[in-house]
Design a protein around this motif. Sequence first.
Motif, PDB file in Angstrom:
ATOM      1  N   THR A 134       0.826  -1.214   0.000  1.00  0.00           N
ATOM      2  CA  THR A 134       0.000   0.000   0.000  1.00  0.00           C
ATOM      3  C   THR A 134       0.862   1.267   0.000  1.00  0.00           C
ATOM      4  OG1 THR A 134      -0.165  -0.101   2.408  1.00  0.00           O
ATOM      5  CG2 THR A 134      -1.960  -1.088   1.154  1.00  0.00           C
ATOM      6  N   GLY A 135       2.169   1.071  -0.216  1.00  0.00           N
ATOM      7  CA  GLY A 135       3.038   2.236  -0.393  1.00  0.00           C
ATOM      8  C   GLY A 135       3.395   2.984   0.890  1.00  0.00           C
ATOM      9  N   THR A 136       3.337   2.294   2.025  1.00  0.00           N
ATOM     10  CA  THR A 136       3.729   2.933   3.283  1.00  0.00           C
ATOM     11  C   THR A 136       5.232   3.231   3.268  1.00  0.00           C
ATOM     12  OG1 THR A 136       2.061   1.585   4.366  1.00  0.00           O
ATOM     13  CG2 THR A 136       3.653   2.661   5.816  1.00  0.00           C
ATOM     14  N   PRO A 137       5.652   4.415   3.680  1.00  0.00           N
ATOM     15  CA  PRO A 137       7.084   4.724   3.701  1.00  0.00           C
ATOM     16  C   PRO A 137       7.852   3.744   4.584  1.00  0.00           C
ATOM     17  CG  PRO A 137       5.752   6.675   4.185  1.00  0.00           C
ATOM     18  CD  PRO A 137       4.812   5.510   4.145  1.00  0.00           C
ATOM     19  N   ARG A 138       9.049   3.357   4.102  1.00  0.00           N
ATOM     20  CA  ARG A 138       9.870   2.378   4.804  1.00  0.00           C
ATOM     21  C   ARG A 138      10.081   2.690   6.280  1.00  0.00           C
ATOM     22  NH1 ARG A 138      13.285  -1.409   3.086  1.00  0.00           N
ATOM     23  NH2 ARG A 138      12.959  -2.092   0.959  1.00  0.00           N
TER      24      ARG A 138
END
Length: 255
Positions: A134-138
Amino acid sequence: MSNTTSASLTFLERLTGRRPPVRTSSDVVVLHGVTKRYPNGRIALRDVDLVVPEGDFVFLVGPSGAGKSTLMRLLIRDELATKGHVVVDGSDLAHLRRRDVPRIRRKIGVVFQDFKLLPRKTVRENVAFALEVTGTPRAKIRPAVNRVLALVGLTAQADQLPTQLSGGEQQRTAIARALVHDPRVVIADEPTGNLDPVISWELIQLLLRINDLGVTILMATHDAEVVTALRKRVVALEDGRVIRDETGATYHQAD
Ligand SMILES: Nc1ncnc2c1ncn2[C@@H]1O[C@H](COP(=O)(O)OP(=O)(O)OP(=O)(O)O)[C@@H](O)[C@H]1O
Ligand SMILES: [Mg+2]
């Protein structure tokens, strides 16, 4: 952020005295007159009404084929209702714009009977994967994963593969994965179906703890002993209809 918005909306609705029947933000799940007819003509749900307020713990019971899994599939928009409204966190799923689907899916954590873990990924990677897609920042992923692994008691097993886990640990990994998005509701379709009674009870205790933290739980089960012991809300389906909806209820296999 959106929680604040929906909370103030409820307040506004109360102030203005306007409370639409199928859109209240304190109700996490609302089904209103829902019928589901599969393409082959089979009618799996018939005119179902169900309101699940925030914080509820609901057992969905009924014989095989009653429509429990279908109801859950409607909630994650795996299937669309043929008639009626399915409202999750204030959004009518039939009128959802395509780009809003992921946002609603994140409000719902899903746990299945077969854990559906990725076999080549470790516990930590399985849980992290739900955030990566879902593209959550690392930078946000690691602390979120650590937090849910601690909650389900799997910190020590974080770097093991699913094949190196017991059934109960696999299911707890699935629960961690369902929780990592910080959902408002967890739907669990027979999550104890493949577990022995002692491990099932541990899993139920975990779901109760999650519920105590404010997450609404909707669980389909055939386990009459668990349902009867806990005296939670019981919604019984039969042949696609709600035949009983009681709080503090018992359940016998013949219901
Ligand atoms: N994709 C499908 N296409 C056609 N009919 C379906 C489909 N999925 C389910 N059904 C039918 O819909 C009815 C309800 O099925 P559902 O899986 O919701 O029941 P259930 O209560 O979850 O049963 P169980 O306790 O066995 O899991 C059944 O008659 C089933 O055969
Ligand atoms: Mg089912």
